[in-house]
Design a protein around this motif. Sequence first.
Motif, PDB file in Angstrom:
ATOM      1  N   LYS A 160       2.909 -13.077   3.652  1.00 50.55           N
ATOM      2  CA  LYS A 160       2.207 -13.092   4.929  1.00 50.55           C
ATOM      3  C   LYS A 160       1.952 -14.528   5.402  1.00 50.55           C
ATOM      4  O   LYS A 160       2.129 -14.845   6.574  1.00 50.55           O
ATOM      5  CB  LYS A 160       0.885 -12.336   4.774  1.00 50.55           C
ATOM      6  N   ASN A 161       1.547 -15.364   4.469  1.00 45.53           N
ATOM      7  CA  ASN A 161       1.209 -16.748   4.799  1.00 45.53           C
ATOM      8  C   ASN A 161       1.819 -17.655   3.728  1.00 45.53           C
ATOM      9  O   ASN A 161       1.366 -17.643   2.578  1.00 45.53           O
ATOM     10  CB  ASN A 161      -0.305 -16.924   4.849  1.00 45.53           C
ATOM     11  N   ALA A 166       3.581  -2.779   7.870  1.00 46.09           N
ATOM     12  CA  ALA A 166       3.439  -3.471   6.580  1.00 46.09           C
ATOM     13  C   ALA A 166       2.927  -4.889   6.789  1.00 46.09           C
ATOM     14  O   ALA A 166       2.054  -5.366   6.050  1.00 46.09           O
ATOM     15  CB  ALA A 166       4.779  -3.483   5.843  1.00 46.09           C
ATOM     16  N   TRP A 167       3.456  -5.603   7.790  1.00 40.71           N
ATOM     17  CA  TRP A 167       2.974  -6.957   8.072  1.00 40.71           C
ATOM     18  C   TRP A 167       1.484  -6.935   8.404  1.00 40.71           C
ATOM     19  O   TRP A 167       0.702  -7.748   7.902  1.00 40.71           O
ATOM     20  CB  TRP A 167       3.763  -7.557   9.234  1.00 40.71           C
ATOM     21  N   ARG A 168       1.072  -5.991   9.238  1.00 39.68           N
ATOM     22  CA  ARG A 168      -0.337  -5.914   9.644  1.00 39.68           C
ATOM     23  C   ARG A 168      -1.242  -5.621   8.447  1.00 39.68           C
ATOM     24  O   ARG A 168      -2.354  -6.154   8.345  1.00 39.68           O
ATOM     25  CB  ARG A 168      -0.513  -4.809  10.703  1.00 39.68           C
ATOM     26  N   LEU A 169      -0.790  -4.803   7.542  1.00 36.42           N
ATOM     27  CA  LEU A 169      -1.629  -4.361   6.430  1.00 36.42           C
ATOM     28  C   LEU A 169      -1.698  -5.370   5.287  1.00 36.42           C
ATOM     29  O   LEU A 169      -2.567  -5.256   4.428  1.00 36.42           O
ATOM     30  CB  LEU A 169      -1.108  -3.021   5.895  1.00 36.42           C
ATOM     31  N   LEU A 170      -0.806  -6.350   5.267  1.00 44.60           N
ATOM     32  CA  LEU A 170      -0.839  -7.352   4.206  1.00 44.60           C
ATOM     33  C   LEU A 170      -2.030  -8.295   4.379  1.00 44.60           C
ATOM     34  O   LEU A 170      -2.319  -8.761   5.484  1.00 44.60           O
ATOM     35  CB  LEU A 170       0.437  -8.181   4.201  1.00 44.60           C
ATOM     36  N   ALA A 171      -2.688  -8.600   3.265  1.00 46.88           N
ATOM     37  CA  ALA A 171      -3.713  -9.639   3.259  1.00 46.88           C
ATOM     38  C   ALA A 171      -3.056 -10.996   3.498  1.00 46.88           C
ATOM     39  O   ALA A 171      -1.838 -11.151   3.372  1.00 46.88           O
ATOM     40  CB  ALA A 171      -4.448  -9.634   1.922  1.00 46.88           C
ATOM     41  N   ASP A 172      -3.861 -11.988   3.833  1.00 50.76           N
ATOM     42  CA  ASP A 172      -3.322 -13.312   4.130  1.00 50.76           C
ATOM     43  C   ASP A 172      -2.608 -13.908   2.929  1.00 50.76           C
ATOM     44  O   ASP A 172      -1.699 -14.724   3.083  1.00 50.76           O
ATOM     45  CB  ASP A 172      -4.450 -14.244   4.589  1.00 50.76           C
ATOM     46  N   ASP A 173      -3.005 -13.503   1.718  1.00 48.21           N
ATOM     47  CA  ASP A 173      -2.331 -13.978   0.514  1.00 48.21           C
ATOM     48  C   ASP A 173      -1.360 -12.934  -0.035  1.00 48.21           C
ATOM     49  O   ASP A 173      -0.958 -12.989  -1.195  1.00 48.21           O
ATOM     50  CB  ASP A 173      -3.341 -14.370  -0.566  1.00 48.21           C
ATOM     51  N   GLY A 174      -0.968 -11.976   0.823  1.00 45.97           N
ATOM     52  CA  GLY A 174      -0.186 -10.836   0.372  1.00 45.97           C
ATOM     53  C   GLY A 174       1.313 -11.049   0.405  1.00 45.97           C
ATOM     54  O   GLY A 174       1.835 -11.976   1.035  1.00 45.97           O
ATOM     55  N   THR A 175       2.023 -10.116  -0.282  1.00 36.10           N
ATOM     56  CA  THR A 175       3.468 -10.182  -0.434  1.00 36.10           C
ATOM     57  C   THR A 175       4.076  -8.805  -0.228  1.00 36.10           C
ATOM     58  O   THR A 175       3.558  -7.806  -0.719  1.00 36.10           O
ATOM     59  CB  THR A 175       3.852 -10.692  -1.840  1.00 36.10           C
ATOM     60  N   PRO A 192      -1.280   3.488  10.773  1.00 32.10           N
ATOM     61  CA  PRO A 192      -2.134   2.875  11.803  1.00 32.10           C
ATOM     62  C   PRO A 192      -3.624   3.058  11.550  1.00 32.10           C
ATOM     63  O   PRO A 192      -4.432   2.290  12.090  1.00 32.10           O
ATOM     64  CB  PRO A 192      -1.702   3.601  13.087  1.00 32.10           C
ATOM     65  N   GLY A 193      -4.000   4.028  10.718  1.00 31.98           N
ATOM     66  CA  GLY A 193      -5.411   4.246  10.417  1.00 31.98           C
ATOM     67  C   GLY A 193      -5.936   3.415   9.268  1.00 31.98           C
ATOM     68  O   GLY A 193      -7.135   3.455   8.977  1.00 31.98           O
ATOM     69  N   LEU A 194      -5.072   2.646   8.611  1.00 29.74           N
ATOM     70  CA  LEU A 194      -5.507   1.778   7.513  1.00 29.74           C
ATOM     71  C   LEU A 194      -5.912   0.420   8.083  1.00 29.74           C
ATOM     72  O   LEU A 194      -5.326  -0.061   9.047  1.00 29.74           O
ATOM     73  CB  LEU A 194      -4.385   1.617   6.489  1.00 29.74           C
ATOM     74  N   PRO A 195      -6.914  -0.239   7.482  1.00 28.03           N
ATOM     75  CA  PRO A 195      -7.438  -1.480   8.060  1.00 28.03           C
ATOM     76  C   PRO A 195      -6.516  -2.673   7.866  1.00 28.03           C
ATOM     77  O   PRO A 195      -5.769  -2.760   6.888  1.00 28.03           O
ATOM     78  CB  PRO A 195      -8.767  -1.676   7.304  1.00 28.03           C
ATOM     79  N   ASP A 196      -6.595  -3.608   8.795  1.00 29.69           N
ATOM     80  CA  ASP A 196      -5.790  -4.838   8.732  1.00 29.69           C
ATOM     81  C   ASP A 196      -6.051  -5.583   7.427  1.00 29.69           C
ATOM     82  O   ASP A 196      -7.189  -5.670   6.941  1.00 29.69           O
ATOM     83  CB  ASP A 196      -6.152  -5.781   9.884  1.00 29.69           C
ATOM     84  N   GLY A 197      -4.980  -6.160   6.873  1.00 32.02           N
ATOM     85  CA  GLY A 197      -5.109  -7.094   5.760  1.00 32.02           C
ATOM     86  C   GLY A 197      -5.726  -6.525   4.503  1.00 32.02           C
ATOM     87  O   GLY A 197      -6.340  -7.264   3.733  1.00 32.02           O
ATOM     88  N   ALA A 198      -5.542  -5.230   4.244  1.00 31.42           N
ATOM     89  CA  ALA A 198      -6.241  -4.584   3.135  1.00 31.42           C
ATOM     90  C   ALA A 198      -5.495  -4.677   1.810  1.00 31.42           C
ATOM     91  O   ALA A 198      -6.089  -4.443   0.759  1.00 31.42           O
ATOM     92  CB  ALA A 198      -6.503  -3.115   3.470  1.00 31.42           C
ATOM     93  N   PHE A 199      -4.207  -5.039   1.822  1.00 28.56           N
ATOM     94  CA  PHE A 199      -3.389  -4.921   0.618  1.00 28.56           C
ATOM     95  C   PHE A 199      -2.784  -6.264   0.226  1.00 28.56           C
ATOM     96  O   PHE A 199      -2.172  -6.952   1.040  1.00 28.56           O
ATOM     97  CB  PHE A 199      -2.280  -3.891   0.838  1.00 28.56           C
ATOM     98  N   GLU A 214      11.937  -0.099  11.297  1.00 35.51           N
ATOM     99  CA  GLU A 214      11.273  -1.241  11.921  1.00 35.51           C
ATOM    100  C   GLU A 214       9.785  -1.018  12.190  1.00 35.51           C
ATOM    101  O   GLU A 214       8.966  -1.891  11.848  1.00 35.51           O
ATOM    102  CB  GLU A 214      11.988  -1.641  13.204  1.00 35.51           C
ATOM    103  N   PRO A 215       9.357   0.105  12.784  1.00 35.10           N
ATOM    104  CA  PRO A 215       7.918   0.251  13.020  1.00 35.10           C
ATOM    105  C   PRO A 215       7.112   0.295  11.729  1.00 35.10           C
ATOM    106  O   PRO A 215       5.950  -0.104  11.701  1.00 35.10           O
ATOM    107  CB  PRO A 215       7.813   1.568  13.794  1.00 35.10           C
ATOM    108  N   ARG A 216       7.717   0.742  10.659  1.00 35.63           N
ATOM    109  CA  ARG A 216       7.022   0.769   9.366  1.00 35.63           C
ATOM    110  C   ARG A 216       6.882  -0.634   8.787  1.00 35.63           C
ATOM    111  O   ARG A 216       5.873  -0.958   8.159  1.00 35.63           O
ATOM    112  CB  ARG A 216       7.761   1.714   8.419  1.00 35.63           C
ATOM    113  N   LEU A 217       7.871  -1.483   9.013  1.00 38.96           N
ATOM    114  CA  LEU A 217       7.766  -2.873   8.572  1.00 38.96           C
ATOM    115  C   LEU A 217       6.735  -3.636   9.398  1.00 38.96           C
ATOM    116  O   LEU A 217       6.043  -4.519   8.884  1.00 38.96           O
ATOM    117  CB  LEU A 217       9.130  -3.551   8.659  1.00 38.96           C
TER     118      LEU A 217
END
Length: 329
Positions: free
Chosen positions: A168-169, A103-112, A23-30, A97-100
Amino acid sequence: MQNAWTPTSPSRVIHANNLEVLPGLPDGAFTLIYLDPPFNTGRSQKRQSTTSVRSVAVDGSHAAGTITGFKGQRYERIKGDLLGYDDQFEDYWAFLEPRLIEAWRLLADDGTLYLHLDYREAHYAKVLLDALFGRECFLNELIWAYDYGAKSKNKWPTKHDTILVYVKNPARYYFDSTTVDREPYMAPGLVTPEKVAKGKLPTDVWWHTIVSPTGKEKTGYPTQKPVGILRRIIQASSREGDWVLDFFAGSGTTGAVANALGRRFVLIDQNPEALAVMRVRFELVAGIDFSDLTEERPENDAVGSQPSLRKRASQQKLPQSIAGTARPN
């Protein structure tokens, strides 16, 4: 989290419970997240099966117990019969489930996302990920097939793992098959000599040996995955300079391959044995931060409390192409 991470930070290995760090890592960073969680193979675990189905609004309202999916859809959580499963977790899916979701939150818009499981839970995971990501975000079911170990006499021997791939997208995800190492044709006589020399692109079935118990790649960590599997994933779904995340890091293969390919990485694991192996694996790689977010321990015990494992790990000589050297951030 302590020692807050940002995309300008160096690559990092974190000793912690991943759900306390994520939760402390920024959105869409990976750009790429690879997960190899426990496979639900322990003893005397009971869980309640769950199935997610799309909820239809009636007069502008939804049925009780619905949740909002990440694509704006709503899903009704239907609890099935209580099933007995073998694992160390009281509820495997309450664990995963909460970890997945993170994972969705942390993925960049072009992420996998690559989720590595076996036959015990892969089909439940497909249903869960369809609900969390949206079915349109499902990219592939990869089969990693191998031939090692005991052969069952009373059923077909289970000799494969499943890797579920979600983006993600679906309109923007990054994938470049031209960067992937090619493999030999299984029937070279059916293609031209030029194609034989070039090799073919892998399909969704990957034949690859496990990590040899006596090979140079072995680190001493029991669930270590082969470099070749991670190399293919990282080549196809990330670019040089992109960030890769693995929060069930184990022996650190994801980070080692990412570093060798010029990617940056964050690895998280709460097992002291995993941290002991990773400290040895990255000891010649400059510029990697190690953070211990668990309870304070004596300084001389910072690399883990398993001296026999540390000794085995220190004896491993990883190929320079895999251990690599740090690339400037």
